[in-house]
Motif scaffolding. Structure first.
Motif, PDB file in Angstrom:
ATOM      1  N   LEU A  34       6.793  19.499   4.636  1.00  0.00           N
ATOM      2  CA  LEU A  34       6.172  18.373   3.933  1.00  0.00           C
ATOM      3  C   LEU A  34       5.719  17.250   4.844  1.00  0.00           C
ATOM      4  CD1 LEU A  34       8.349  18.041   0.705  1.00  0.00           C
ATOM      5  CD2 LEU A  34       6.393  19.512   1.168  1.00  0.00           C
ATOM      6  N   LYS A  35       6.464  17.000   5.916  1.00  0.00           N
ATOM      7  CA  LYS A  35       6.105  15.854   6.755  1.00  0.00           C
ATOM      8  C   LYS A  35       4.775  16.057   7.488  1.00  0.00           C
ATOM      9  CE  LYS A  35       8.145  16.453  11.359  1.00  0.00           C
ATOM     10  NZ  LYS A  35       9.117  15.864  12.304  1.00  0.00           N
ATOM     11  N   HIS A  36       4.285  17.308   7.539  1.00  0.00           N
ATOM     12  CA  HIS A  36       3.031  17.595   8.213  1.00  0.00           C
ATOM     13  C   HIS A  36       1.826  17.456   7.278  1.00  0.00           C
ATOM     14  CE1 HIS A  36       5.062  19.011  11.855  1.00  0.00           C
ATOM     15  NE2 HIS A  36       5.942  19.572  11.040  1.00  0.00           N
ATOM     16  N   LEU A  37       2.074  17.184   6.006  1.00  0.00           N
ATOM     17  CA  LEU A  37       0.965  16.978   5.078  1.00  0.00           C
ATOM     18  C   LEU A  37       0.432  15.554   5.236  1.00  0.00           C
ATOM     19  CD1 LEU A  37       2.459  18.717   1.911  1.00  0.00           C
ATOM     20  CD2 LEU A  37       0.939  19.692   3.650  1.00  0.00           C
ATOM     21  N   ASP A  38      -0.875  15.407   5.102  1.00  0.00           N
ATOM     22  CA  ASP A  38      -1.513  14.099   5.293  1.00  0.00           C
ATOM     23  C   ASP A  38      -0.937  13.063   4.331  1.00  0.00           C
ATOM     24  OD1 ASP A  38      -3.121  15.128   7.264  1.00  0.00           O
ATOM     25  OD2 ASP A  38      -4.845  15.471   5.944  1.00  0.00           O
ATOM     26  N   GLY A  39      -0.630  11.902   4.856  1.00  0.00           N
ATOM     27  CA  GLY A  39      -0.158  10.801   4.020  1.00  0.00           C
ATOM     28  C   GLY A  39       1.344  10.665   3.934  1.00  0.00           C
ATOM     29  N   ILE A  54      13.993  11.664   7.621  1.00  0.00           N
ATOM     30  CA  ILE A  54      12.848  12.367   8.205  1.00  0.00           C
ATOM     31  C   ILE A  54      11.720  11.378   8.442  1.00  0.00           C
ATOM     32  CG2 ILE A  54      11.240  14.287   7.985  1.00  0.00           C
ATOM     33  CD1 ILE A  54      14.164  15.146   7.995  1.00  0.00           C
ATOM     34  N   ALA A  55      11.280  11.271   9.692  1.00  0.00           N
ATOM     35  CA  ALA A  55      10.181  10.378  10.056  1.00  0.00           C
ATOM     36  C   ALA A  55       8.857  11.133  10.021  1.00  0.00           C
ATOM     37  CB  ALA A  55      10.425   9.806  11.445  1.00  0.00           C
ATOM     38  N   PRO A  56       7.741  10.410   9.984  1.00  0.00           N
ATOM     39  CA  PRO A  56       6.440  11.088  10.048  1.00  0.00           C
ATOM     40  C   PRO A  56       6.301  11.833  11.370  1.00  0.00           C
ATOM     41  CG  PRO A  56       6.192   8.779   9.408  1.00  0.00           C
ATOM     42  CD  PRO A  56       7.604   8.946   9.861  1.00  0.00           C
ATOM     43  N   PRO A  57       5.422  12.837  11.429  1.00  0.00           N
ATOM     44  CA  PRO A  57       5.259  13.592  12.673  1.00  0.00           C
ATOM     45  C   PRO A  57       4.635  12.742  13.776  1.00  0.00           C
ATOM     46  CG  PRO A  57       3.580  14.233  11.092  1.00  0.00           C
ATOM     47  CD  PRO A  57       4.544  13.332  10.360  1.00  0.00           C
ATOM     48  N   ILE A  58       5.022  13.010  15.002  1.00  0.00           N
ATOM     49  CA  ILE A  58       4.417  12.322  16.135  1.00  0.00           C
ATOM     50  C   ILE A  58       3.220  13.122  16.609  1.00  0.00           C
ATOM     51  CG2 ILE A  58       6.580  11.250  16.840  1.00  0.00           C
ATOM     52  CD1 ILE A  58       6.930  13.416  18.901  1.00  0.00           C
ATOM     53  N   GLY A  59       2.407  12.515  17.454  1.00  0.00           N
ATOM     54  CA  GLY A  59       1.184  13.173  17.902  1.00  0.00           C
ATOM     55  C   GLY A  59       1.441  14.513  18.559  1.00  0.00           C
ATOM     56  N   GLY A  60       0.714  15.529  18.136  1.00  0.00           N
ATOM     57  CA  GLY A  60       0.844  16.841  18.723  1.00  0.00           C
ATOM     58  C   GLY A  60       1.924  17.709  18.121  1.00  0.00           C
ATOM     59  N   GLU A  61       2.763  17.132  17.243  1.00  0.00           N
ATOM     60  CA  GLU A  61       3.830  17.916  16.620  1.00  0.00           C
ATOM     61  C   GLU A  61       3.233  18.853  15.586  1.00  0.00           C
ATOM     62  OE1 GLU A  61       8.173  17.123  14.477  1.00  0.00           O
ATOM     63  OE2 GLU A  61       6.846  15.459  14.993  1.00  0.00           O
ATOM     64  N   ARG A  62       3.737  20.085  15.535  1.00  0.00           N
ATOM     65  CA  ARG A  62       3.172  21.101  14.653  1.00  0.00           C
ATOM     66  C   ARG A  62       4.227  21.626  13.691  1.00  0.00           C
ATOM     67  NH1 ARG A  62      -0.740  24.830  18.541  1.00  0.00           N
ATOM     68  NH2 ARG A  62      -1.988  23.113  19.397  1.00  0.00           N
ATOM     69  N   SER A 107       0.814  -1.214   0.000  1.00  0.00           N
ATOM     70  CA  SER A 107       0.000   0.000   0.000  1.00  0.00           C
ATOM     71  C   SER A 107       0.850   1.268   0.000  1.00  0.00           C
ATOM     72  CB  SER A 107      -0.922  -0.003   1.227  1.00  0.00           C
ATOM     73  OG  SER A 107      -0.161   0.041   2.419  1.00  0.00           O
ATOM     74  N   ARG A 108       2.142   1.139   0.256  1.00  0.00           N
ATOM     75  CA  ARG A 108       2.994   2.318   0.327  1.00  0.00           C
ATOM     76  C   ARG A 108       3.400   2.767  -1.073  1.00  0.00           C
ATOM     77  NH1 ARG A 108       5.723   2.714   5.493  1.00  0.00           N
ATOM     78  NH2 ARG A 108       7.757   3.031   4.548  1.00  0.00           N
ATOM     79  N   PHE A 109       3.437   4.061  -1.259  1.00  0.00           N
ATOM     80  CA  PHE A 109       3.749   4.666  -2.556  1.00  0.00           C
ATOM     81  C   PHE A 109       5.113   5.335  -2.430  1.00  0.00           C
ATOM     82  CE2 PHE A 109       2.789   7.885  -5.987  1.00  0.00           C
ATOM     83  CZ  PHE A 109       2.651   6.956  -7.002  1.00  0.00           C
ATOM     84  N   PHE A 121      25.660  14.498  -7.001  1.00  0.00           N
ATOM     85  CA  PHE A 121      24.287  13.983  -7.092  1.00  0.00           C
ATOM     86  C   PHE A 121      23.600  13.951  -5.728  1.00  0.00           C
ATOM     87  CE2 PHE A 121      26.569  11.886 -10.621  1.00  0.00           C
ATOM     88  CZ  PHE A 121      25.808  12.361 -11.683  1.00  0.00           C
ATOM     89  N   VAL A 122      22.302  14.252  -5.758  1.00  0.00           N
ATOM     90  CA  VAL A 122      21.426  14.111  -4.597  1.00  0.00           C
ATOM     91  C   VAL A 122      20.408  13.021  -4.902  1.00  0.00           C
ATOM     92  CG1 VAL A 122      19.632  15.218  -3.189  1.00  0.00           C
ATOM     93  CG2 VAL A 122      21.667  16.502  -3.857  1.00  0.00           C
ATOM     94  N   LEU A 123      20.174  12.150  -3.941  1.00  0.00           N
ATOM     95  CA  LEU A 123      19.142  11.126  -4.063  1.00  0.00           C
ATOM     96  C   LEU A 123      18.112  11.352  -2.966  1.00  0.00           C
ATOM     97  CD1 LEU A 123      17.894   8.439  -5.089  1.00  0.00           C
ATOM     98  CD2 LEU A 123      19.492   7.256  -3.545  1.00  0.00           C
ATOM     99  N   GLU A 124      16.847  11.385  -3.352  1.00  0.00           N
ATOM    100  CA  GLU A 124      15.759  11.500  -2.386  1.00  0.00           C
ATOM    101  C   GLU A 124      14.882  10.257  -2.486  1.00  0.00           C
ATOM    102  OE1 GLU A 124      13.612  15.110  -3.030  1.00  0.00           O
ATOM    103  OE2 GLU A 124      15.392  16.392  -2.906  1.00  0.00           O
ATOM    104  N   TYR A 125      14.660   9.612  -1.347  1.00  0.00           N
ATOM    105  CA  TYR A 125      13.759   8.458  -1.265  1.00  0.00           C
ATOM    106  C   TYR A 125      12.599   8.876  -0.375  1.00  0.00           C
ATOM    107  CZ  TYR A 125      11.931   3.965   0.446  1.00  0.00           C
ATOM    108  OH  TYR A 125      11.111   2.923   0.806  1.00  0.00           O
ATOM    109  N   VAL A 126      11.400   8.951  -0.936  1.00  0.00           N
ATOM    110  CA  VAL A 126      10.244   9.443  -0.193  1.00  0.00           C
ATOM    111  C   VAL A 126       9.143   8.394  -0.202  1.00  0.00           C
ATOM    112  CG1 VAL A 126      10.769  11.855  -0.658  1.00  0.00           C
ATOM    113  CG2 VAL A 126       9.313  10.590  -2.246  1.00  0.00           C
ATOM    114  N   VAL A 127       8.359   8.380   0.876  1.00  0.00           N
ATOM    115  CA  VAL A 127       7.282   7.398   1.010  1.00  0.00           C
ATOM    116  C   VAL A 127       5.991   8.117   1.393  1.00  0.00           C
ATOM    117  CG1 VAL A 127       6.516   5.291   2.153  1.00  0.00           C
ATOM    118  CG2 VAL A 127       8.964   5.673   1.792  1.00  0.00           C
ATOM    119  N   TRP A 128       4.937   7.851   0.618  1.00  0.00           N
ATOM    120  CA  TRP A 128       3.608   8.378   0.900  1.00  0.00           C
ATOM    121  C   TRP A 128       2.638   7.219   1.079  1.00  0.00           C
ATOM    122  CZ3 TRP A 128       2.614  13.577   1.540  1.00  0.00           C
ATOM    123  CH2 TRP A 128       3.652  14.428   1.205  1.00  0.00           C
ATOM    124  N   LYS A 129       1.540   7.486   1.719  1.00  0.00           N
ATOM    125  CA  LYS A 129       0.572   6.423   2.001  1.00  0.00           C
ATOM    126  C   LYS A 129       0.046   5.788   0.725  1.00  0.00           C
ATOM    127  CE  LYS A 129      -3.848   5.558   4.305  1.00  0.00           C
ATOM    128  NZ  LYS A 129      -4.968   6.175   5.074  1.00  0.00           N
TER     129      LYS A 129
END
Length: 223
Positions: free
Chosen positions: A38-43, A194-202, A8-10, A57-65
């Motif tokens: 970006l990490k505060h956006l849903d998904g 960068i990890a997803p935000p934890i509860g209450g993080e703004r 299910s991960r994109f 070179f820069v490499l970015e590996y990103v994961v969305w829901k």
């Protein structure tokens, strides 16, 4: 952040070609924008930023829901806030997003600052079979005992292989015999994860990328 096997991960891989010796700076800038915005956006489910040892070179590996989450994020002005700066300094070398991704090896791959990875990108003619290519890749990785993360585009025309270990003499011949020469191959070092935000993080405080105007004459003068 670590990789997990989940259909299910994109996932997305982006390779940027920078001016000489700017890769680490660009990776850090993009990581900062992701941490603060970006990490505060849903998904959003995580991102890792790499720089090549050569500094190019820069490499970015990103994961969305899922694809819908990424589409919604792209519609938000915050998503592209930092991209104008990045595009000014870099050229896009590769980009691919796909739900077809998997980790070969007994454990998920963890990304820690300073870790070294090898990335290979292969291109295939249109019409190749996804299951066939994946079966070939599984056989190669099992034979060479390579602990890798792979991503294949939905149309099976591109394959990205990210390995914690350098592609040594045990893996390189098998991959070459199966897929030919890679269209792109380079070594990368993890700059930030960068990890997803934890509860209450703004959201972090707003930052301004434009030059700060000079103060008007007569203001903030000391005597």
């Amino acid at each position: 952040m670590s990789s997990h096997n989940s259909a299910s991960r994109f996932t997305g891989f982006i390779v940027l070609d920078c001016a000489p010796v700017q890769a680490e700076c660009v990776a850090l800038f993009s990581a900062s924008a992701t941490e603060n915005r970006l990490k505060h956006l849903d998904g959003f489910e995580g991102a890792v930023f790499f720089a090549s040892p050569c500094g190019r070179f820069v490499l970015e590996y990103v994961v969305w829901k899922d694809p819908a989450a990424l589409a919604a994020a792209r519609a938000n002005p915050l998503f592209s806030e930092h991209m104008r700066i990045v595009e000014h300094h870099c050229r896009l070398r590769h980009v691919s997003f796909s739900s077809i991704s998997h980790t070969f090896g007994s454990d998920a791959i963890r990304f820690e600052r300073g870790d070294r990875f090898s990335m290979l990108m292969y291109e295939f003619p249109a019409g190749d079979s996804v299951p066939k290519t994946l079966d070939q890749l599984r056989s190669v990785c099992k034979l060479a005992r390579v602990h890798s993360l792979f991503q294949m585009t939905e149309d099976a025309t591109r394959l990205v292989l990210l390995s914690r270990d350098t592609m040594d003499t045990s893996a390189a011949p098998a991959l070459r015999a199966t897929f030919g020469e890679p269209a792109f191959h380079n070594e990368f070092i993890v700059v930030e994860s960068i990890a997803p935000p934890i509860g209450g993080e703004r959201f972090g405080a707003l930052y301004h990328l434009a030059p700060v105007p000079e103060p008007s004459p007569g203001r903030h003068q000391f005597k």
